[in-house]
Write an enzyme that holds these catalytic residues in place. Structure first.
Site, mmCIF file in Angstrom:
data_model
loop_
_atom_site.group_PDB
_atom_site.id
_atom_site.type_symbol
_atom_site.label_atom_id
_atom_site.label_comp_id
_atom_site.label_asym_id
_atom_site.label_seq_id
_atom_site.Cartn_x
_atom_site.Cartn_y
_atom_site.Cartn_z
ATOM 1 N N ASP A 12 0.810 -1.230 0.000
ATOM 2 C CA ASP A 12 0.000 0.000 0.000
ATOM 3 C C ASP A 12 0.841 1.277 0.000
ATOM 4 O O ASP A 12 0.427 2.302 0.532
ATOM 5 C CB ASP A 12 -0.958 0.045 1.214
ATOM 6 C CG ASP A 12 -1.774 -1.221 1.332
ATOM 7 O OD1 ASP A 12 -2.248 -1.702 0.291
ATOM 8 O OD2 ASP A 12 -1.917 -1.743 2.452
ATOM 9 N N GLY A 14 1.657 3.005 -2.584
ATOM 10 C CA GLY A 14 1.357 3.859 -3.737
ATOM 11 C C GLY A 14 2.090 3.366 -4.977
ATOM 12 O O GLY A 14 2.407 4.142 -5.879
ATOM 13 N N LYS A 15 2.329 2.052 -5.014
ATOM 14 C CA LYS A 15 3.047 1.458 -6.155
ATOM 15 C C LYS A 15 2.320 1.695 -7.469
ATOM 16 O O LYS A 15 2.934 1.917 -8.499
ATOM 17 C CB LYS A 15 3.175 -0.066 -5.980
ATOM 18 C CG LYS A 15 4.177 -0.493 -4.967
ATOM 19 C CD LYS A 15 4.264 -1.996 -4.915
ATOM 20 C CE LYS A 15 3.018 -2.662 -4.390
ATOM 21 N NZ LYS A 15 2.654 -2.359 -3.022
ATOM 22 N N LYS A 17 0.517 4.106 -8.575
ATOM 23 C CA LYS A 17 0.739 5.406 -9.202
ATOM 24 C C LYS A 17 2.125 5.445 -9.864
ATOM 25 O O LYS A 17 2.282 5.912 -10.991
ATOM 26 C CB LYS A 17 0.626 6.529 -8.161
ATOM 27 C CG LYS A 17 1.037 7.841 -8.749
ATOM 28 C CD LYS A 17 0.913 9.033 -7.876
ATOM 29 C CE LYS A 17 1.733 10.134 -8.557
ATOM 30 N NZ LYS A 17 1.645 11.407 -7.871
ATOM 31 N N GLY A 39 -4.298 -4.466 -3.967
ATOM 32 C CA GLY A 39 -5.257 -3.450 -4.392
ATOM 33 C C GLY A 39 -4.474 -2.243 -4.846
ATOM 34 O O GLY A 39 -3.775 -1.625 -4.057
ATOM 35 N N HIS A 40 -4.502 -1.955 -6.137
ATOM 36 C CA HIS A 40 -3.720 -0.846 -6.678
ATOM 37 C C HIS A 40 -4.652 0.236 -7.218
ATOM 38 O O HIS A 40 -5.463 -0.034 -8.089
ATOM 39 C CB HIS A 40 -2.806 -1.356 -7.798
ATOM 40 C CG HIS A 40 -1.758 -2.326 -7.308
ATOM 41 N ND1 HIS A 40 -1.093 -3.198 -8.133
ATOM 42 C CD2 HIS A 40 -1.257 -2.540 -6.070
ATOM 43 C CE1 HIS A 40 -0.225 -3.912 -7.405
ATOM 44 N NE2 HIS A 40 -0.320 -3.528 -6.157
ATOM 45 N N THR A 127 -6.041 -11.473 3.491
ATOM 46 C CA THR A 127 -7.144 -10.876 2.722
ATOM 47 C C THR A 127 -8.229 -11.917 2.426
ATOM 48 O O THR A 127 -9.230 -11.594 1.794
ATOM 49 C CB THR A 127 -6.618 -10.306 1.391
ATOM 50 O OG1 THR A 127 -6.012 -11.378 0.661
ATOM 51 C CG2 THR A 127 -5.589 -9.207 1.608
ATOM 52 N N ARG A 141 3.365 -29.119 -5.134
ATOM 53 C CA ARG A 141 3.239 -29.717 -6.481
ATOM 54 C C ARG A 141 1.878 -30.383 -6.700
ATOM 55 O O ARG A 141 1.768 -31.367 -7.420
ATOM 56 C CB ARG A 141 4.415 -30.682 -6.744
ATOM 57 C CG ARG A 141 5.730 -29.929 -6.830
ATOM 58 C CD ARG A 141 6.915 -30.791 -6.593
ATOM 59 N NE ARG A 141 6.992 -31.238 -5.210
ATOM 60 C CZ ARG A 141 8.034 -31.844 -4.688
ATOM 61 N NH1 ARG A 141 9.087 -32.077 -5.431
ATOM 62 N NH2 ARG A 141 8.022 -32.225 -3.429
ATOM 63 N N GLN A 221 2.191 -6.121 -3.004
ATOM 64 C CA GLN A 221 2.559 -6.147 -1.575
ATOM 65 C C GLN A 221 3.884 -5.402 -1.349
ATOM 66 O O GLN A 221 4.121 -4.423 -2.030
ATOM 67 C CB GLN A 221 2.621 -7.579 -1.029
ATOM 68 C CG GLN A 221 1.263 -8.260 -0.922
ATOM 69 C CD GLN A 221 0.807 -8.885 -2.215
ATOM 70 O OE1 GLN A 221 1.566 -9.578 -2.871
ATOM 71 N NE2 GLN A 221 -0.434 -8.658 -2.587
ATOM 72 N N ARG A 302 -5.998 0.974 8.072
ATOM 73 C CA ARG A 302 -4.588 0.574 8.156
ATOM 74 C C ARG A 302 -3.959 1.106 9.439
ATOM 75 O O ARG A 302 -4.301 2.194 9.891
ATOM 76 C CB ARG A 302 -3.823 1.124 6.947
ATOM 77 C CG ARG A 302 -4.311 0.528 5.650
ATOM 78 C CD ARG A 302 -3.578 1.127 4.451
ATOM 79 N NE ARG A 302 -4.122 0.581 3.207
ATOM 80 C CZ ARG A 302 -4.254 1.275 2.090
ATOM 81 N NH1 ARG A 302 -3.886 2.524 2.019
ATOM 82 N NH2 ARG A 302 -4.764 0.695 1.015
ATOM 83 N N LYS A 328 3.173 10.248 -0.805
ATOM 84 C CA LYS A 328 2.301 10.792 0.247
ATOM 85 C C LYS A 328 3.010 11.724 1.229
ATOM 86 O O LYS A 328 2.583 11.858 2.370
ATOM 87 C CB LYS A 328 1.603 9.651 0.987
ATOM 88 C CG LYS A 328 0.625 8.912 0.071
ATOM 89 C CD LYS A 328 -0.257 7.994 0.828
ATOM 90 C CE LYS A 328 -1.706 8.200 0.521
ATOM 91 N NZ LYS A 328 -2.621 7.241 1.118
ATOM 92 N N GLY A 414 0.630 13.869 -4.288
ATOM 93 C CA GLY A 414 -0.821 13.754 -4.446
ATOM 94 C C GLY A 414 -1.130 12.581 -5.339
ATOM 95 O O GLY A 414 -0.225 12.032 -5.982
#
Ligand code: IMP
Length: 424
Positions: A12, A14-15, A17, A39-40, A127, A141, A221, A302, A328, A414
């Site tokens: 989380d 901000g990958k 962006k 979640g991106h 999750t 396997r 992640q 979070r 951020k 931003g």
């Protein structure tokens, strides 16, 4: 230059962006690990797009987006995500899925849910998207891969081995319902149709032809959730580190020129697990509210805390990070003071740690050692040049660079694409 985008903290950061920005110059974008646990969020012209599995580079059109062998895919989720993009008018014709990606079956999500809901001690706070159980089967396997869906013979042979074992564990360990071969075949038939337009059996050709072009590797992640190097067992079940890209993409390590670690100007974490610089006071609440720190996938609030240079130095090392994108930082616009954790102190004996202690079970005895910086107390969300940042913001960035030993080459002020400073 081929780049990997890696989360440098607990996810989380901000990958999405940063991936979105770097994808502008890429010809091929490869998601290399994880699944729809991620979640991106990408904001383009005030419109918000939420991604779980599909590389956000798809928004540009004209670029190949490949979901690599290192990923795990929950078919219904994939279908929903693609459907959403099509509805928004996004061209998904260049979306490709590796036939070697693993499939998350309903029993994987059931086991994940069961394990989380019944755990009295040692809850991970997953999750519940079946990630751990899917990777467990892959390494044991006894997993199914997307390519299996297109050969009745392979599928039948594999299920004859998998199902007796699976059903025994489902029933006797978890008290869950077993699956008949017919049920699983029916599901697989449905999944084959879902993946049909996207499965890329010509992936070797795709990778070969892209060798001289620009490739962007997209991680999910973060380093501290890495199954080998993170806060184990409070981690995900894959390798988000830079090295994970070499395995999960299909290209070896020589294709990678730069590893961009994305970090927030503070730290957040969802789920259980140690977090030495966590703030449980009103400052933590302020960071959460100003930074809108709620999970994209689960909506969970979070946990928030000050920037932790001890874990970040570790992340730079094990993540193979060569530069940082700091996101951020604008969240601190109305903070008179900003702290940075530079060491940990063991409350039992006063021992100071400046290197990351990997036995996370003793983190409960650690407290952060902080240094305090003066805030800049002005709105920086419109700043697009490094020189125009307030002096105190520049000082803060310079100190982080000094602590981490790598450059901060991108600063995000931003959510929009335009709210970005590229530092020369
Ligand atoms: P799993 O990946 O669902 O098994 O969850 C394992 C741990 O990783 C939990 O603490 C989750 O909250 C965390 N996690 C998984 N995906 C993400 C993500 O995209 N962002 C932040 N945390 C994540």
């Amino acid at each position: 230059m081929n780049k990997v985008v890696v989360g440098a903290q607990w996810g989380d950061e901000g990958k999405a962006k940063i991936t979105d920005l770097l994808a502008q110059d890429a010809d091929l974008i490869i998601r290399y690990q994880g699944g729809c646990n991620a979640g991106h969020t990408v904001v383009v012209d005030n419109k918000t797009f939420k991604f779980h599995l599909i590389p956000s580079g798809i928004l540009y059109g004209g670029k190949d987006c490949f979901i690599g062998a290192g990923t795990v895919i929950l078919p219904e989720y994939f279908e929903e995500e693609v459907g959403g993009l099509i509805k928004d008018g996004i061209d998904v014709s260049r979306l490709k899925v590796s036939p070697l990606a693993s499939i998350t079956m309903p029993y994987h999500t059931e086991v994940d849910g069961y394990t989380e809901d019944t755990a009295k001690k040692g809850k991970i706070g997953t999750t519940k998207k079946g990630i751990g159980p899917t990777y467990t089967d892959k390494y044991a396997r006894i997993g199914l891969k997307i390519q299996d869906l297109y050969s009745k013979e392979t599928l039948s042979e594999k299920l004859d081995v998998i199902l007796p074992l699976k059903n025994k564990t489902l029933e006797q360990v978890y008290g869950l319902k077993p699956y008949t071969k017919e049920q699983v075949l029916e599901l697989c038939d449905k999944y084959a149709k879902i993946f049909e337009p996207y499965v890329c059996f010509e992936w070797q050709e795709l990778l070969e032809k892209s060798k001289g072009k620009k490739v962007l590797f997209e991680g999910a992640q973060g380093v501290m959730l890495d199954v080998d190097y993170g806060t184990y067992p409070f981690v995900t079940s894959s390798n988000p580190i830079g090295g994970g890209a070499a395995v999960g993409s299909g290209y070896g390590p020589k294709m990678i020129d730069e590893v961009v670690g994305v970090a927030k100007a503070y730290v957040t974490r969802v789920g259980e697990g140690p977090f030495v610089s966590e703030l449980t006071d009103e400052i933590g609440v302020k960071i959460r509210e100003v930074g809108h720190e709620y999970g994209v996938t689960t909506g969970r609030p979070r946990r928030c805390g000050w920037f932790d240079a001890v874990t970040m130095r570790y992340a730079v090392l094990v993540g193979g990070l060569t530069t940082i994108a700091l996101t951020k930082i604008d969240v601190f616009d109305e903070f008179e003071e900003i702290k940075v954790c530079t060491a940990y102190k063991d409350t039992r004996n006063g021992k100071i740690y400046t290197s990351y202690p990997t036995d996370v079970y003793m983190h409960k005895y650690l407290e952060p050692v902080y240094e305090t910086h003066s805030g800049w107390m002005e709105d920086i969300t419109g700043v697009t040049e490094y020189e125009k940042l307030p002096e105190n913001a520049k000082k803060y960035l310079a100190r982080l660079e000094e602590l981490l030993g790598v450059s901060i080459s991108i600063v995000s002020v931003g959510p929009d694409r335009t709210q970005t400073i590229f530092k020369k």
